[in-house]
Scaffold this motif. Structure first.
Motif, mmCIF file in Angstrom:
data_model
loop_
_atom_site.group_PDB
_atom_site.id
_atom_site.type_symbol
_atom_site.label_atom_id
_atom_site.label_comp_id
_atom_site.label_asym_id
_atom_site.label_seq_id
_atom_site.Cartn_x
_atom_site.Cartn_y
_atom_site.Cartn_z
ATOM 1 N N VAL A 1 0.864 -1.171 0.000
ATOM 2 C CA VAL A 1 0.000 0.000 0.000
ATOM 3 C C VAL A 1 0.903 1.224 0.000
ATOM 4 C CG1 VAL A 1 -1.779 1.276 1.242
ATOM 5 C CG2 VAL A 1 -1.817 -1.222 1.233
ATOM 6 N N PHE B 1 -0.255 4.412 -1.149
ATOM 7 C CA PHE B 1 -1.005 5.650 -1.031
ATOM 8 C C PHE B 1 -2.290 5.383 -0.271
ATOM 9 C CE2 PHE B 1 -4.531 8.292 -2.492
ATOM 10 C CZ PHE B 1 -4.069 9.543 -2.129
ATOM 11 N N MET B 2 -2.624 6.278 0.650
ATOM 12 C CA MET B 2 -3.887 6.205 1.368
ATOM 13 C C MET B 2 -4.411 7.632 1.492
ATOM 14 S SD MET B 2 -4.836 4.318 4.938
ATOM 15 C CE MET B 2 -4.197 2.787 4.323
ATOM 16 N N ALA B 3 -5.651 7.838 1.108
ATOM 17 C CA ALA B 3 -6.245 9.175 1.128
ATOM 18 C C ALA B 3 -6.270 9.729 2.547
ATOM 19 C CB ALA B 3 -7.658 9.126 0.559
ATOM 20 N N ASP B 4 -6.187 11.044 2.661
ATOM 21 C CA ASP B 4 -6.204 11.697 3.969
ATOM 22 C C ASP B 4 -7.508 11.442 4.709
ATOM 23 O OD1 ASP B 4 -3.675 12.746 3.567
ATOM 24 O OD2 ASP B 4 -4.461 14.587 2.649
ATOM 25 N N ASP B 5 -8.619 11.294 3.977
ATOM 26 C CA ASP B 5 -9.919 11.077 4.618
ATOM 27 C C ASP B 5 -10.303 9.592 4.639
ATOM 28 O OD1 ASP B 5 -10.323 10.754 1.918
ATOM 29 O OD2 ASP B 5 -12.211 11.853 1.877
ATOM 30 N N PHE B 6 -9.330 8.722 4.679
ATOM 31 C CA PHE B 6 -9.588 7.279 4.654
ATOM 32 C C PHE B 6 -10.515 6.844 5.789
ATOM 33 C CE2 PHE B 6 -8.485 2.965 6.013
ATOM 34 C CZ PHE B 6 -8.755 2.268 4.844
ATOM 35 N N ASP B 7 -10.306 7.378 6.981
ATOM 36 C CA ASP B 7 -11.107 6.996 8.154
ATOM 37 C C ASP B 7 -12.387 7.803 8.306
ATOM 38 O OD1 ASP B 7 -9.372 4.984 8.985
ATOM 39 O OD2 ASP B 7 -8.091 6.418 10.037
ATOM 40 N N LEU C 1 -18.521 7.521 5.680
ATOM 41 C CA LEU C 1 -19.056 7.607 4.320
ATOM 42 C C LEU C 1 -20.408 8.310 4.335
ATOM 43 C CD1 LEU C 1 -18.251 3.987 3.128
ATOM 44 C CD2 LEU C 1 -16.992 6.075 2.595
#
Length: 68
Positions: free
Chosen positions: A49, A51-57, A60
Motif C-alpha cells: 500500500v 497511497f492512502m487518502a487523507d480522509d480514509f477513516d 461515508l
C-alpha cells in the motif's frame, strides 16, 4: 500452434533432456505447483500500500441516515 501439437512438442523436449536436467525441471515444477500451499508469513504484504487518502477513516456519506 494447436494444443495437440504443443503437447507433442513438450513431450519431445522432455524426452531429449538428460536425467539431471529432467530432475531439475521436475523439482522446479513441483515447487511452482506447491507454492500456493504455503501460508503467507506475517508482514509479507509490507510496502504494497503506497497511497492512502487523507480522509480514509472519515465516515461515508452513504451511511448518514444510520448515524446518530
Amino acid at each position: 500452434m494447436k494444443t495437440a501439437e504443443l503437447k507433442i512438442s513438450v513431450v519431445k523436449e522432455i524426452a531429449e533432456l538428460s536425467d539431471e536436467q529432467f530432475m531439475q525441471v521436475y523439482d522446479d515444477l513441483m515447487r511452482l505447483l506447491h507454492a500456493s500451499d504455503n501460508k503467507p508469513s506475517f508482514g509479507s504484504a509490507k510496502g504494497l500500500v503506497t497511497f492512502m487518502a487523507d480522509d480514509f477513516d472519515a465516515p461515508l456519506n452513504d451511511f448518514n441516515d444510520y448515524m446518530p
